[in-house]
Enzyme design. Structure first.
Site, PDB file in Angstrom:
ATOM      1  N   GLU A  28       0.814  -1.031  -0.056  1.00  0.00           N
ATOM      2  CA  GLU A  28      -0.031   0.168   0.045  1.00  0.00           C
ATOM      3  C   GLU A  28       0.727   1.289   0.073  1.00  0.00           C
ATOM      4  O   GLU A  28       0.682   2.173  -0.681  1.00  0.00           O
ATOM      5  CB  GLU A  28      -1.058  -0.001   1.126  1.00  0.00           C
ATOM      6  CG  GLU A  28      -1.978  -1.057   0.858  1.00  0.00           C
ATOM      7  CD  GLU A  28      -3.017  -1.349   2.250  1.00  0.00           C
ATOM      8  OE1 GLU A  28      -2.308  -1.444   3.342  1.00  0.00           O
ATOM      9  OE2 GLU A  28      -4.140  -1.314   2.073  1.00  0.00           O
ATOM     10  N   GLU A  67      -3.675  -9.740   3.765  1.00  0.00           N
ATOM     11  CA  GLU A  67      -4.576  -9.251   4.885  1.00  0.00           C
ATOM     12  C   GLU A  67      -5.627 -10.384   5.284  1.00  0.00           C
ATOM     13  O   GLU A  67      -5.796 -10.581   6.475  1.00  0.00           O
ATOM     14  CB  GLU A  67      -5.152  -7.875   4.713  1.00  0.00           C
ATOM     15  CG  GLU A  67      -4.232  -6.715   4.974  1.00  0.00           C
ATOM     16  CD  GLU A  67      -3.590  -6.514   3.784  1.00  0.00           C
ATOM     17  OE1 GLU A  67      -3.497  -6.983   2.817  1.00  0.00           O
ATOM     18  OE2 GLU A  67      -2.968  -5.303   3.637  1.00  0.00           O
TER      19      GLU A  67
HETATM   20  C1  3H9 Z   1      -1.369  -5.021   7.024  1.00  0.00           C
HETATM   21  O1  3H9 Z   1      -0.548  -4.580   6.450  1.00  0.00           O
HETATM   22  C2  3H9 Z   1      -2.516  -4.146   7.322  1.00  0.00           C
HETATM   23  C3  3H9 Z   1      -2.906  -3.066   6.140  1.00  0.00           C
HETATM   24  O2  3H9 Z   1      -3.454  -3.278   5.267  1.00  0.00           O
HETATM   25  C4  3H9 Z   1      -3.495  -1.891   6.816  1.00  0.00           C
HETATM   26  C5  3H9 Z   1      -2.987  -1.121   8.113  1.00  0.00           C
HETATM   27  C6  3H9 Z   1      -3.980  -0.102   8.716  1.00  0.00           C
HETATM   28  N1  3H9 Z   1       4.334  -7.472  11.825  1.00  0.00           N
HETATM   29  O3  3H9 Z   1       7.727 -15.674   9.191  1.00  0.00           O
HETATM   30  P1  3H9 Z   1       8.957 -15.160   9.616  1.00  0.00           P
HETATM   31  C7  3H9 Z   1       7.940 -11.241  11.926  1.00  0.00           C
HETATM   32  S1  3H9 Z   1      -1.655  -6.470   7.783  1.00  0.00           S
HETATM   33  C8  3H9 Z   1       5.108  -7.895  12.859  1.00  0.00           C
HETATM   34  O4  3H9 Z   1       9.559 -16.173  10.591  1.00  0.00           O
HETATM   35  P2  3H9 Z   1      10.007 -15.686   6.732  1.00  0.00           P
HETATM   36  C9  3H9 Z   1       7.792 -12.473  12.465  1.00  0.00           C
HETATM   37  O5  3H9 Z   1       6.809 -12.581  13.627  1.00  0.00           O
HETATM   38  C10 3H9 Z   1      -0.025  -7.087   7.436  1.00  0.00           C
HETATM   39  N2  3H9 Z   1       6.143  -8.997  12.832  1.00  0.00           N
HETATM   40  O6  3H9 Z   1      10.038 -15.268   8.193  1.00  0.00           O
HETATM   41  C11 3H9 Z   1       8.902 -13.076  12.825  1.00  0.00           C
HETATM   42  O7  3H9 Z   1       9.325 -12.656  14.114  1.00  0.00           O
HETATM   43  P3  3H9 Z   1      10.125 -13.457  15.211  1.00  0.00           P
HETATM   44  C12 3H9 Z   1       0.162  -7.841   6.041  1.00  0.00           C
HETATM   45  C13 3H9 Z   1       6.106  -9.624  11.642  1.00  0.00           C
HETATM   46  O8  3H9 Z   1      11.205 -15.276   5.986  1.00  0.00           O
HETATM   47  C14 3H9 Z   1       9.851 -12.387  11.908  1.00  0.00           C
HETATM   48  O9  3H9 Z   1       9.297 -11.103  11.367  1.00  0.00           O
HETATM   49  N3  3H9 Z   1       1.203  -8.517   6.116  1.00  0.00           N
HETATM   50  C15 3H9 Z   1       5.550  -9.092  10.520  1.00  0.00           C
HETATM   51  O10 3H9 Z   1       9.596 -16.914   6.684  1.00  0.00           O
HETATM   52  C16 3H9 Z   1      10.417 -13.069  10.694  1.00  0.00           C
HETATM   53  O11 3H9 Z   1       9.196 -13.728  10.102  1.00  0.00           O
HETATM   54  C17 3H9 Z   1       1.482 -10.049   6.261  1.00  0.00           C
HETATM   55  O12 3H9 Z   1       0.684 -10.454   6.834  1.00  0.00           O
HETATM   56  C18 3H9 Z   1       4.729  -8.175  10.459  1.00  0.00           C
HETATM   57  N4  3H9 Z   1       3.829  -7.662   9.556  1.00  0.00           N
HETATM   58  O13 3H9 Z   1       8.740 -14.899   6.203  1.00  0.00           O
HETATM   59  C19 3H9 Z   1       2.833 -10.467   6.387  1.00  0.00           C
HETATM   60  N5  3H9 Z   1       5.924  -9.968   9.430  1.00  0.00           N
HETATM   61  O14 3H9 Z   1      11.680 -13.677  14.316  1.00  0.00           O
HETATM   62  C20 3H9 Z   1       3.031 -11.386   7.355  1.00  0.00           C
HETATM   63  C21 3H9 Z   1       6.686 -10.740   9.811  1.00  0.00           C
HETATM   64  O15 3H9 Z   1      10.198 -12.962  16.541  1.00  0.00           O
HETATM   65  N6  3H9 Z   1       4.531 -11.818   7.452  1.00  0.00           N
HETATM   66  N7  3H9 Z   1       7.028 -10.477  11.167  1.00  0.00           N
HETATM   67  O16 3H9 Z   1       9.659 -14.974  15.155  1.00  0.00           O
HETATM   68  C22 3H9 Z   1       4.787 -12.838   6.477  1.00  0.00           C
HETATM   69  O17 3H9 Z   1       3.964 -13.253   5.588  1.00  0.00           O
HETATM   70  C23 3H9 Z   1       6.101 -13.414   6.591  1.00  0.00           C
HETATM   71  O18 3H9 Z   1       6.675 -13.191   7.992  1.00  0.00           O
HETATM   72  C24 3H9 Z   1       7.210 -12.799   5.660  1.00  0.00           C
HETATM   73  C25 3H9 Z   1       8.761 -13.476   6.066  1.00  0.00           C
HETATM   74  C26 3H9 Z   1       6.916 -13.524   4.328  1.00  0.00           C
HETATM   75  C27 3H9 Z   1       7.559 -11.148   5.676  1.00  0.00           C
END
Ligand code: 3H9
Length: 696
Positions: free
Chosen positions: A105, A125
């Protein structure tokens, strides 16, 4: 400015570099830093363009999920995005790694987008029970059209840069350092005299049949509400002026934020990552594993061998004779052909896996060099013990000896070797190369290094690995046997298997318990009932009608008949009327007058049995935390992700209500409905399962 955003000046261009490891989530500090950075660039004499770029492994992985459920703090992301887009300067986003959710976004608010060839973008999301809430549903359709936007938003899938380019979500793909590539692009745009290009000012996209799209997405979501809601948000991008559409999106986002489904899915997101995070393994190095032995090449053994090959390991599979070895190899070849067809591996890797990486043998001597051996032979204690005695003789010192048993006592298996510290349970779920769950069963003497090796193997295979203690059925099958019993009791009392399956798919399960039983094979439950019969308590109510089905040779899908009748070439089955005849005869024999069950009562009893047994599993230390049980049910038993797992479900309905249900059911059958002491304790203390998760 905050220290999460570095500001640099490169000629006419101001660079805003996000520095919020590990994935540049848009925390409050990052949001305010971005705003301050834009203000500074606009006030910086001579600056003509702004480049937004991420430091580390990703552009931006989205909003900071840890902030969800707390009071939102200003500045809010939609305002940050609007400010970026409204800037009089030319704004460019250079994307690498992932740009997800709020990350995409932010990029959509820039005027131009460039990405690395291997970059991925997406609006995931819906996987958190939400829709994009910072303009994603309004801006994306304006540049890609409605259909591509609906596909991306309702599936939440990650789109690779070349595809993103083809649908217009990004403008250019170029390899190199993201900042350098971004600066080149921004300089080129300035040199061409390119203009600002706010997406919000682009014409609204063309309408589609919204109700049809909504219904299709709702059906696919099996009870999940956010994907269908996303269709309505995209509809707003067509039917309303931009600012109004943005408001509508925000309103829907806020409403979804209040739902149980959002809580359940975010619980699943963090729990999935927390399961393998065990304090007892801190600082413990796993043993190196490159060569794996698998004993038994049936469906399970072949699946495990496939999973190991796909993880890049060398595999030696032992079968009892040449013919069985050949059949096992054909099973593995079939599995690998599937992986090739789905584009998971290249032809070259496929050939290598079936060639040099795989050895078939009939002699245990071939396992001399194996670093880890997994046994997947018949579920019989004596058979397993004899396998382990042979492994003890043959395997090199330090080799991990694993059993894939689904309910036998791993301590007893370990005691048949001279090295119980090296013995562990690695309980895969069939088909093992597809199912994500791995129960790592830790016996009394299993050494921490061996446990760490089990988790490392699971990680390498892409599994969600959960630590389990030793008991009949470990975490998953023990709980399964309890909730299946609750369902069986309802059948004796008046419900039908078909009504129960329908009620539970209505709740969100991928399949109902009787369709699952047909798929797994009714002979499994039959064998289990025979095994447990000699020690069964007289108060236990066990239906005899499924035995009669088995005695007649009906084992479910594999014989074409079970609870359902299956026709070749048709998906799913139709109810088998003979089942009702058997059930009615048994009710009459037992003197039961059948009563009606509503779908709601079916779900309530089934879930109460599941949560109560899950609480016992946690209370007894078989699972370390409630979240471990939740992930077992999610990844091994088709539990609906949006409920987060049985213990998250229990928290959401409220523990006092659950306890009172169980007390009520216990009035009919106080043998089956024995309250979990942990549940009583939590209710007395006014706490819930999530409190236990937080304690770690
Ligand atoms: C959104 O954006 C809403 C908006 O539209 C509107 C807002 C108003 N936040 O998965 P990993 C942490 S909703 C906080 O092990 P990988 C994760 O917990 C969001 N923390 O690595 C982990 O922590 P820890 C939309 C986050 O390489 C560490 O990062 N976005 C977030 O296998 C490493 O992650 C998503 O839904 C976050 N957003 O995968 C994306 N993302 O090391 C969600 C990650 O302490 N994330 N962490 O356990 C993912 O899909 C995967 O984490 C990603 C990396 C592909 C990024």
């Amino acid at each position: 400015m905050t220290d999460k955003i570095a500001y640099e000046r490169h000629g006419d261009i101001a660079v805003l570099l996000l520095q919020n490891p590990p994935v540049n989530a848009l925390s409050q500090e990052v949001r305010s830093g971005l705003m301050a950075g834009m203000d500074r660039a606009e006030a910086d004499t001579g600056v003509k363009a702004v480049l937004i770029v991420g430091d580390g492994r990703a552009f931006i992985a989205g909003a900071d999920i840890k902030e969800f459920g707390k009071t939102p703090l200003a500045p809010h992301l939609p305002d940050v995005c609007n400010l970026i887009e409204a800037s009089p300067l030319l704004v460019v986003a250079s994307m690498h790694g992932v740009s997800l959710g709020g990350g995409l976004e932010v990029a959509l608010s820039a005027h131009y987008r460039i990405a690395q060839p291997e970059a991925r973008v997406g609006l995931p999301e819906v996987h958190l029970g939400l829709i994009p809430g910072a303009g994603g549903t309004q801006r994306l359709p304006r540049i890609t059209g409605v259909l591509a936007a609906i596909d991306m938003i309702t599936s939440g899938r990650h789109v690779k840069a070349p595809e993103a380019l083809s649908i217009g979500a990004i403008d250019k793909v170029a390899a190199g350092d993201p900042q350098a590539v971004g600066l080149d692009y921004a300089n080129a745009l300035l040199a061409q005299g390119a203009h600002r290009r706010p997406v919000s000012e682009m014409p609204a996209p063309e309408a589609i049949d919204w109700d049809e799209a909504y219904d299709a997405v709702l059906k696919k979501g099996r009870g999940q509400i956010s994907p269908a809601q996303a269709v309505r948000a995209v509809q707003a991008s067509v039917e309303m002026p931009f600012a109004e559409g943005l408001k509508a999106e925000r309103q829907m986002f806020r409403e979804l934020m209040q739902t149980d489904q959002r809580q359940g899915m975010i619980h699943a997101f963090f729990s999935e990552r927390a399961v393998s995070n065990l304090p007892e393994l801190k600082g413990i190095a796993p043993r190196p594993v490159e060569a794996v032995g698998v004993i038994g090449g049936g469906t399970m053994g072949a699946g495990i061998a496939t999973a190991a090959l796909l993880a890049g390991l060398r595999v030696t599979l032992i079968e009892r004779d040449e013919a069985a070895a050949e059949a096992a190899k054909a099973r593995i070849a079939g599995n690998l052909a599937g992986a090739l067809k789905r584009g998971k591996i290249t032809q070259e890797t496929h050939d290598e896996m079936l060639g040099s990486a795989l050895t078939m043998a009939t002699d245990y001597g071939a396992l001399k060099e194996a670093d880890l051996v997994i046994e997947a032979v018949f579920e019989d204690m004596e058979v397993k013990k004899s396998v382990f005695r042979q492994l003890d003789e043959i395997c090199k010192p330090g080799a991990v000896l694993a059993t894939n048993t689904s309910y036998l006592d791993v301590n007893e298996i370990a005691s048949s070797t001279s090295r119980p510290g090296d013995v562990i349970g690695l309980h895969f779920f069939s088909p093992a190369h597809v199912m994500k769950l791995l129960e790592v069963v830790v016996a009394d003497q299993t050494s921490p290094e061996v446990v760490a090796t089990g988790f490392a193997l699971g990680k390498r295979m892409g599994k969600v690995s959960v630590r389990a203690g030793v008991c009949d059925g470990f975490i998953g099958n023990r709980i399964l046997s309890t909730y299946r019993t609750a369902a069986d009791h309802m059948i004796l009392d008046g419900a039908t298997p078909f009504q129960i399956d329908a009620a539970l798919t209505g709740f969100g399960f991928a399949m109902g318990p009787y369709a699952v039983a047909d798929l797994a094979g009714l002979d499994i439950g039959w064998a289990m009932r025979k095994r447990l019969a000699p020690t069964r308590d007289a108060r236990e109510r066990v239906g005899r009608y499924p035995d009669k089905l088995c005695e007649a040779g009906h084992f479910g899908q594999k014989t074409g008949k079970g609870f359902y009748i299956y026709e070749k070439g048709k998906r799913g089955g139709v109810p088998n009327p003979e089942v009702m005849t058997l059930i009615e005869a048994e009710r009459a024999e037992r003197g039961i007058t059948p009563r009606g069950f509503t779908d709601e009562e079916i779900v309530r009893r089934y879930m109460a049995a599941m949560a109560n047994e899950a609480a016992k599993v946690v209370g007894e230390g078989i699972a370390r935390r409630p979240l471990d049980v939740d992930m077992v049910l999610l990844f091994g038993y088709g539990f609906p992700r949006y409920w987060g797992g049985p213990l998250k479900w229990a928290d959401l309905v409220g523990l006092p209500a659950l306890l009172s249900d169980i007390e009520h059911y216990a009035q009919e059958d106080d043998y089956f409905w024995q309250l979990a002491p942990l549940l009583q304790e939590l209710v007395d203390e006014g706490r819930n399962f999530d409190d236990l998760n937080k304690e770690g």
